[in-house]
Enzyme design. Structure first.
Site, PDB file in Angstrom:
ATOM      1  CG  ASP A  17      15.296  47.421  32.603  1.00  0.00           C
ATOM      2  OD1 ASP A  17      16.321  46.744  32.792  1.00  0.00           O
ATOM      3  OD2 ASP A  17      14.148  46.966  32.719  1.00  0.00           O
ATOM      4  CG  ASP A  62      14.084  41.369  37.280  1.00  0.00           C
ATOM      5  OD1 ASP A  62      13.974  42.548  37.665  1.00  0.00           O
ATOM      6  OD2 ASP A  62      14.174  41.057  36.074  1.00  0.00           O
TER       7      ASP A  62
HETATM    8  C1  DGJ Z   1      13.558  44.131  33.727  1.00  0.00           C
HETATM    9  C2  DGJ Z   1      13.612  44.795  35.064  1.00  0.00           C
HETATM   10  O1  DGJ Z   1      14.557  44.164  35.883  1.00  0.00           O
HETATM   11  C3  DGJ Z   1      12.219  44.760  35.694  1.00  0.00           C
HETATM   12  O2  DGJ Z   1      12.260  45.315  36.976  1.00  0.00           O
HETATM   13  C4  DGJ Z   1      11.260  45.494  34.794  1.00  0.00           C
HETATM   14  O3  DGJ Z   1      11.613  46.850  34.755  1.00  0.00           O
HETATM   15  C5  DGJ Z   1      11.275  44.888  33.406  1.00  0.00           C
HETATM   16  N1  DGJ Z   1      12.606  44.789  32.878  1.00  0.00           N
HETATM   17  C6  DGJ Z   1      10.421  45.690  32.456  1.00  0.00           C
HETATM   18  O4  DGJ Z   1      10.502  45.265  31.178  1.00  0.00           O
END
Ligand code: DGJ
Length: 743
Positions: free
Chosen positions: A479, A549
């Site tokens: 990430d 997301d």
């Molecule tokens: C952002 C990501 O897009 C999410 O899927 C998740 O992993 C969060 N960060 C966790 O902090």
């Protein structure tokens, strides 16, 4: 097929069965651009395509000669200021303050295959017969700087990969302040410009505008390719559509600041370029040193936008993505993020995994919150050691327990970041990117580690590798949740500060590469607050990327539709999540969420135990479906049929290479009543084959491929008239999945 140099006319012709690309050495020794498009036959002299005879110029190159000016001429890799006044591909700041350059042709090399780019991701070949490469060496005599323009034309794809290398053979250092990866002058401006723009939760929406005189561009200045604009644009003829007509796609294999720009002059010559964003960029080129630009890939299609996308899909899936997972079926995963966020115990995780296993899930992914003192956003990033209060046997113990359940185990990292409340920051406060004497801005309470420094990358590598060596980790979600501000590295002198954005990305690539090499069987999925760094650069190291997301069943239709213009279906992480949806509170049918996610690297983002028994049965069916068809969905030819950006319906389909199998997904946004009759014409089938068509809740029927393509499937739905016996009435966010198998 191949690359021809015509000695007498100084013309280069790159061609394969479908496309041609032509250049010419100009009278002043620089390079002119003649043509890029559908294949034309090899011929000695295409010089008339320079078209420089009838336009008055305001400045001329040769004394007492009014016939040669670069002002309106199509050029190959233009510089500013020697009769060309348009934005250049290249600019070099010299010790005396001048930025004028004159790169003239010296020699060239033609060879089979394709070279790798040092330290940078790039498309590749598996055999020399797959591609031909031309390296054109040009030199600026005054500076003694050499520039090599590299072109690879793929034999089976309508694609040309380009990059540029500079080498300082002189005695004085210079600063490169602009070095695009690709510049292409086109002889007219009769195009629509299509970009893929959005924001968090709505990445890569399709935005179209008519190309106009003047400059139009998209870029990133954030240190990552970003949620806002993708490093990809298309130029399409106004009459072209998804299935026919001329389309060109320009894609940058890079994850940092980029610029994609088209400048149309008042003679309607279009200069398209893509590369590292010159804003804030400079590179100190010392004597005997080199600078390599990222690679850009351009695709020409005479078969509309689908034709262009299919070329990118094949190329990026099989000749950009690499390694163990490239051709393997991707595991159905479950990720705990939306099920627990930071609020979990080991017992809770094992419960989620156990239930998921019962339904057929193959991989359990533990997201954010397992390390250091990470109980929320404010602390822990940088301390990649397990929190033993939460996970008493560490990651090693948990991974073994998950494997004992019959699942593989995956883990989340955010390796480029640090919280100030972390041991890493306390020991190395100077390791973050920040400008001396200035306030350092935060994003989500975190700071960006200075990956332009080797010791920082080394340190993170050792920390992560130690964990990967001892635990059973099959998958990593990498990430990256903020962009770079106050860009400055304490490790570099003043004249090198313009390099930091680029050096940072090189550091990210270096870390990925080392982890790929030591742990070749780990499946990497890149992520940046959803799809904030969905770019070809990262596909080289991580064959899939978390698309957004936003996993709402309707929003994802748009996001995945937009993403599909350049990125393969296998690269799009796509999960079914709970309703009401956590991003926009919407309730969509579980079936629809499943059908959308099936066209991606499939998974779940919820605790299946919270579903009803009926919903669990749907989940089991989804997983059976995905396991049966994921290979076809990921490797078949993908067609966009109806755009969610244009109406109430979305449809797409995938057809197997032998055209004997196909899957059609059809979505209706809002229910409507007593409406017109509707048909959906399919694509890519074999006209003469008979296909058995099956669909949940409906009996099997047979159709010729020609019927399905020329007449179409009747999609008139139950709400448009009487509801036939046994059929469910449709509702908002309704969907159908249709399977076609040839006899
Ligand atoms: C952002 C990501 O897009 C999410 O899927 C998740 O992993 C969060 N960060 C966790 O902090």
């Amino acid at each position: 097929m191949g690359i021809i140099f015509q000695e007498n006319t100084g013309e280069f012709h790159l061609y394969n069965g479908q496309i041609s690309y032509l250049m010419k050495i100009l009278r002043n020794g620089q390079l002119g651009q003649l043509y890029f498009g559908k294949k034309i036959p090899p011929k000695e002299d295409y010089g008339y395509l320079l078209e420089n005879r009838y336009r008055p110029a305001s400045a001329y190159v040769f004394d007492n000669d009014y016939s040669f000016s670069l002002e309106h001429l199509k050029q190959e890799y233009p510089a500013y200021g020697t009769t060309d006044f348009r934005m250049p591909a290249l600019e070099i700041l010299q010790p005396n303050g001048s930025r004028i350059t004159d790169f003239q042709y010296v020699s060239h090399k033609i060879y089979k295959g394709k070279p790798a780019l040092k330290g940078l991701p790039a498309t590749y070949t598996e055999s020399e017969e797959e591609a031909d490469t031309l390296e054109l060496l040009l030199r600026d005599e005054l500076l003694q700087i050499e520039m090599t323009l590299v072109y690879t034309i793929f034999r089976q794809e309508n694609a040309i990969a380009r990059s540029v290398r500079f080498e300082n053979k002189g005695t004085a250092a210079c600063q490169i302040t602009r070095a695009m990866s690709l510049s292409l002058d086109l002889s007219d401006a009769d195009y629509e410009w299509i970009q893929f723009s959005g924001a968090w939760g709505r990445e890569r929406y399709v935005k179209t505008r008519v190309l106009q005189q003047g400059i139009q561009s998209v870029n990133s200045t954030r240190g990552g390719s970003g949620h806002f604009h993708n490093p990809f644009v298309m130029l399409k003829r106004p009459t072209a559509d998804e299935f026919q007509g001329e389309v060109m796609g320009f894609s940058l294999v890079y994850s940092g600041n980029f610029l994609a720009q088209a400048e149309v002059d008042t003679y309607d010559v279009t200069r398209m370029m893509i590369g590292i964003n010159p804003f804030g960029f400079s590179w100190q080129l010392e004597p005997e040193k080199e600078f390599q630009t990222p690679e850009a890939v351009m695709v020409y299609s005479a078969e509309g936008m689908n034709g262009m996308s299919q070329t990118f899909h094949r190329l990026y899936r099989t000749r950009l993505a690499r390694g163990y997972w490239r051709d393997r079926e991707r595991p159905v995963l479950i990720n705990n993020w939306e099920a627990t966020y930071f609020d979990f115990t080991e017992e809770k995780l094992l419960d989620i995994a156990r239930t998921a296993k019962e339904d057929g899930v193959e991989l359990f992914v533990l997201d954010d919150g397992w390390f250091g003192t990470r109980y929320g956003e404010t602390s822990g990033l940088g301390d990649w050691t397990p929190n033993l209060k939460r996970l008493p046997d560490g990651i090693k113990g948990l991974s073994e327990k998950i494997e004992a359940l019959g699942l593989k185990f995956g883990l989340w990292f955010e390796l480029e970041m640090v919280n100030k409340d972390s041991d890493l920051y306390r020991s190395h406060p100077d390791w973050i990117i920040q400008t001396p004497g200035r306030h350092a801005s935060h994003g989500r309470k975190q700071y960006v580690l200075d990956f332009s420094r080797k010791e920082v990358v080394d340190h993170i590598y050792e920390m992560v590798a130690a964990l990967l060596r001892e635990a059973k980790i099959s998958y990593i979600k990498w990430d990256m949740n903020r962009y770079i501000t106050e860009c400055f590295s304490q490790a570099y002198e003043a004249k090198r500060q313009g390099e930091i954005f680029h050096r940072y990305i090189l550091g990210v690539y270096e870390l990925y590469d080392r982890l790929n090499r030591e742990f070749p069987q780990i499946l990497f999925e890149s992520c940046a607050s959803g799809g904030g760094r969905f770019d070809p650069g990262l596909l080289y190291y991580a064959p899939q990327c978390w698309t957004s997301d936003d996993s709402d069943g309707l929003e994802r239709q748009k996001i995945q539709y937009g993403t599909s213009y350049v990125y393969p279906i296998s690269s799009m992480g796509a999960h079914v999540s709970i309703t009401p949806n956590h991003q926009l509170n919407r309730i969509t049918p579980l079936k629809t969420r499943g059908y959308v996610a099936a066209f991606g690297a499939f998974g779940y983002e919820l605790d299946l135990a919270r579903l009803t028994p009926e919903e669990r049965e749907i989940v089991r069916e989804q997983i059976r479906f995905v396991k049966k068809y994921r290979k076809l969905i990921h490797t078949g030819t993908f067609y966009r049929l109806l755009s969610p950006f244009e109406g109430n319906f979305t449809a797409w389909m995938v057809v197997s290479q032998d055209r004997r199998q196909a899957i059609v997904a059809y979505f209706k946004t809002l229910n409507d009543v007593n409406r017109e009759y509707r048909r959906l014409r399919l694509k890519g089938l074999d006209q003469s084959l008979i296909y058995h068509m099956s669909e949940e809740g409906k009996g099997q029927r047979e159709f010729y491929g020609s019927e399905l393509m020329n007449i179409g499937i009747i999609t008139t739905d139950a709400s448009a008239g009487e509801i036939p016996q046994g059929e469910e009435p449709c509702c908002d966010f309704w969907s159908r999945m249709i399977i076609l198998e040839a006899e």
